[in-house]
Scaffold this motif. Sequence first.
Motif, mmCIF file in Angstrom:
data_model
loop_
_atom_site.group_PDB
_atom_site.id
_atom_site.type_symbol
_atom_site.label_atom_id
_atom_site.label_comp_id
_atom_site.label_asym_id
_atom_site.label_seq_id
_atom_site.Cartn_x
_atom_site.Cartn_y
_atom_site.Cartn_z
ATOM 1 N N PHE A 132 0.816 -1.203 0.000
ATOM 2 C CA PHE A 132 0.000 0.000 0.000
ATOM 3 C C PHE A 132 0.857 1.263 0.000
ATOM 4 O O PHE A 132 0.586 2.218 -0.724
ATOM 5 N N VAL A 133 1.917 1.257 0.809
ATOM 6 C CA VAL A 133 2.799 2.435 0.870
ATOM 7 C C VAL A 133 3.489 2.663 -0.470
ATOM 8 O O VAL A 133 3.592 3.785 -0.949
ATOM 9 N N LYS A 134 3.947 1.571 -1.109
ATOM 10 C CA LYS A 134 4.571 1.693 -2.435
ATOM 11 C C LYS A 134 3.568 2.267 -3.429
ATOM 12 O O LYS A 134 3.899 3.113 -4.259
ATOM 13 N N MET A 135 2.331 1.794 -3.326
ATOM 14 C CA MET A 135 1.276 2.250 -4.229
ATOM 15 C C MET A 135 1.036 3.750 -4.045
ATOM 16 O O MET A 135 0.839 4.500 -4.997
ATOM 17 N N LEU A 136 1.114 4.175 -2.804
ATOM 18 C CA LEU A 136 0.889 5.580 -2.485
ATOM 19 C C LEU A 136 1.932 6.470 -3.146
ATOM 20 O O LEU A 136 1.610 7.501 -3.729
ATOM 21 N N PHE A 137 3.205 6.043 -3.079
ATOM 22 C CA PHE A 137 4.261 6.836 -3.703
ATOM 23 C C PHE A 137 4.104 6.867 -5.221
ATOM 24 O O PHE A 137 4.386 7.870 -5.867
ATOM 25 N N ALA A 138 3.644 5.752 -5.783
ATOM 26 C CA ALA A 138 3.381 5.720 -7.223
ATOM 27 C C ALA A 138 2.263 6.693 -7.573
ATOM 28 O O ALA A 138 2.324 7.418 -8.567
ATOM 29 N N MET A 139 1.227 6.732 -6.719
ATOM 30 C CA MET A 139 0.102 7.651 -6.925
ATOM 31 C C MET A 139 0.573 9.096 -6.941
ATOM 32 O O MET A 139 0.144 9.896 -7.755
ATOM 33 N N ALA A 140 1.459 9.405 -5.981
ATOM 34 C CA ALA A 140 1.900 10.793 -5.841
ATOM 35 C C ALA A 140 2.613 11.269 -7.093
ATOM 36 O O ALA A 140 2.539 12.430 -7.468
ATOM 37 N N ASP A 141 3.311 10.350 -7.754
ATOM 38 C CA ASP A 141 4.036 10.714 -8.967
ATOM 39 C C ASP A 141 3.078 10.876 -10.151
ATOM 40 O O ASP A 141 3.196 11.806 -10.941
ATOM 41 N N ASP A 142 2.115 9.958 -10.278
ATOM 42 C CA ASP A 142 1.138 10.030 -11.368
ATOM 43 C C ASP A 142 -0.142 9.342 -10.910
ATOM 44 O O ASP A 142 -0.187 8.123 -10.760
ATOM 45 N N ILE A 143 -1.171 10.131 -10.693
ATOM 46 C CA ILE A 143 -2.399 9.593 -10.093
ATOM 47 C C ILE A 143 -3.098 8.571 -10.989
ATOM 48 O O ILE A 143 -3.927 7.785 -10.531
ATOM 49 N N ARG A 144 -2.713 8.525 -12.273
ATOM 50 C CA ARG A 144 -3.298 7.522 -13.172
ATOM 51 C C ARG A 144 -2.958 6.099 -12.719
ATOM 52 O O ARG A 144 -3.688 5.150 -12.998
ATOM 53 N N VAL A 145 -1.840 5.965 -11.999
ATOM 54 C CA VAL A 145 -1.426 4.648 -11.499
ATOM 55 C C VAL A 145 -2.522 4.041 -10.626
ATOM 56 O O VAL A 145 -2.855 2.862 -10.749
ATOM 57 N N ILE A 146 -3.094 4.847 -9.746
ATOM 58 C CA ILE A 146 -4.113 4.306 -8.837
ATOM 59 C C ILE A 146 -5.405 4.007 -9.587
ATOM 60 O O ILE A 146 -6.140 3.083 -9.224
ATOM 61 N N ILE A 147 -5.686 4.760 -10.648
ATOM 62 C CA ILE A 147 -6.896 4.475 -11.434
ATOM 63 C C ILE A 147 -6.755 3.116 -12.117
ATOM 64 O O ILE A 147 -7.700 2.321 -12.153
ATOM 65 N N ILE A 148 -5.559 2.811 -12.625
ATOM 66 C CA ILE A 148 -5.310 1.500 -13.235
ATOM 67 C C ILE A 148 -5.392 0.408 -12.165
ATOM 68 O O ILE A 148 -6.005 -0.639 -12.371
ATOM 69 N N LYS A 149 -4.781 0.682 -10.998
ATOM 70 C CA LYS A 149 -4.774 -0.305 -9.912
ATOM 71 C C LYS A 149 -6.200 -0.624 -9.462
ATOM 72 O O LYS A 149 -6.536 -1.783 -9.205
#
Length: 723
Positions: A132-149
């Motif tokens: 989850f924490v890794k996912m959060l840092f990915a989100m911060a860089d590009d929020i599209r990452v969380i939409i795909i996830k």
Amino acid sequence: MSFTSKTMSHKAVQAAFKKLKETTNPYLNADEKAKLREAVHFGAYAHEKQIRKSGEPYITHPITVSTVLAELRVDLDTLIAGVLHDTIEDTDITFQDIAEHFNSDVANLVEAVTKLDKLKFRNLKEAQAETFVKMLFAMADDIRVIIIKLSDRLHNMRTIGAMSASGQRRISRETLDVYAPIAERIGLKSIQHELEDHAFRALHPNQYRAISDASKKIAGNRKKAVERIRKNIEKALLESAMHAEVTGRQKSPYSTYKKIKSKQVDIDQIHDLFGVRIVVKELHQCYLALGVIHNLYPPNENGFKDYIAVPKQNGYQSLHSVVTGPFGMRLEVQIRTEEMDQLSEAGVAAHWLYKHKGAQPTQSLTKARSWLNSLLKLQKDSGSSLEFYENLKADLGTDEIYVFTPKGDIVQLPLKSTVLDFAFAIHTSVGAHAESAVVNGNPATLSQQLDTGDSVSIKTAKGLTVTADWLRVVVTSKARTAIRKELKDIKDEDALILGHRMLDRALDTYGYSFEKLDPRAIKRVLKHYQLKSMDELLKAFAFGQLLPSIAARKLMPLMKQRRLDKDYQPKESLTIDGTEGSIVNYPNCCMPLPGDEITGYLSPSKGVVIHRSGCINLQETLKSAPERKVFCSWSVNTSGNFKTSLEVDVVNRTGVLANLASLIASEDINIVTIDQKDKDTGFSQLLFTVEVENKAHAKQLMDQLEGHREVVNVNRVYHEKNH
């Protein structure tokens, strides 16, 4: 690399690809469609030999993930990343392959979304937290990452039936705890509701079925009434020259389940089980439509919420009003503009819908960015990924309240937040030094719960520091993390002071002093213990991790070390005055008081533990580790209060406990706990744990209690060899 159409021949793959084409046709141009088709062939070739647990070719999963994304009308790079999101982890395809065939943006998105199965974790819960924490840092860089996830998780939830029962429970719990609330926070309502629906059905199939059946039964009775209300509203709005889309809506099974649990009501008592949604063209029409509806059906008291003036944290905007229709039927009416409706369903994804028009980031995207930044700050201050994950779960699933600063600024907080949560929300330093508060003009405690609309002012004091009790008062993770950090800083400072005293004492035993220490000797000893600084060494003594007597020897000049007596006795005992803070512990086995003879023990887990010298527990502990004994004595002037327990044998009469408690309180002594047990017929034993200044103070209280006519005997409780 060559690709052939044979990988696309399977019916399931063709059906999935057909759905993707139908969903993307309305908004992709010819070049974009060709690029997406190329990505599907690329992914199909990469996953050619893989099969899902459901028995379908693996490529059907990423194609469907891309279709979920297409329903949100995201940009082409996001669609391609959706198709390829598992290639780096599960196939021979590399980051460079994707960057060369498509572009670096797509490759970065795929790499960020890639699951973290290769990481090693001690247990499943930690793996969840770290992911989850890794996912959060990915989100911060590009929020599209969380939409795909989230789209990936949605398709996995749609096909969860292929998993084992334990796997279904684990994935569903994680979905409800983290993924659905994140979808809500960034405004992806449609994904949120479907995630909740699948997870709820997998976790609680019987409750899901019962609520669904009950909703259908109630719907059968109310369907005509809701349709009649819908038509009446539509007609009234047309007569007021407003063209609006008016639709009926029904609460989802999981939302209904949450309402039943939180409100402790039956399903037929939920007023917003059914409702009407009104979508108008212009902002001002929302309020005009509200007037029309209230003229048609009377509004319920406290049933109105204006999320247009004060949007939710995820940017959601709408007017909500509970009204009473025909036959006393209560239902919720939601009023919003077309843009608000789009944002409520697609959230931050709606930003890409307007991307080519050069529009500014939507309010929802700005809100999501702000939320992410606050999470990153929280993550940095948390002690571990697991602590951060547990803290965050509590924040994600709660409703919000809106309170005001003295200047009229709005502060959003989770439901049940306290004055102290508000103080930390303003600033960490305001929270750390909060003394008292004024809520709506009235004095308030730091633990008082706040409600929407409250106006709060915090009074701070410089000398104040946080206490561990504050952790029981706050509900927000920001406050909890800040308090823990402050407590650790205080403990570190206490440890530094005590460690210095312990080393001084050990050096003095050998006729040496801190000031005489050679910097080279210090450097040698720090290297030996693998420590970075003298501060770390001093703290290690106080925390019981290193023995000062052994370290002091090593700090001596080499010639002097050889002449030292190994069985050394300190010249002076370590004086304890009560100001050492949380770094010195007083155990419950003997509860030492100033005035008692005391001996310390250097515990590797608790630091310096002070016992009475005759305590049985101390004697047993020192048998296995005599080198950890610390000769101690009380300072002439001790400060603070210390706990002790008194056994009071009494005649068993009505009111005796209240009388004795009153007597103790009249001596201005705090009672920590009270226990009672019956002894022989007509007698009871009361156990009072109280806070006193020293042994003499305890004796004074015992004399007072023994003087009471219903008291037979009073003793201090402790485990010593000789009472």
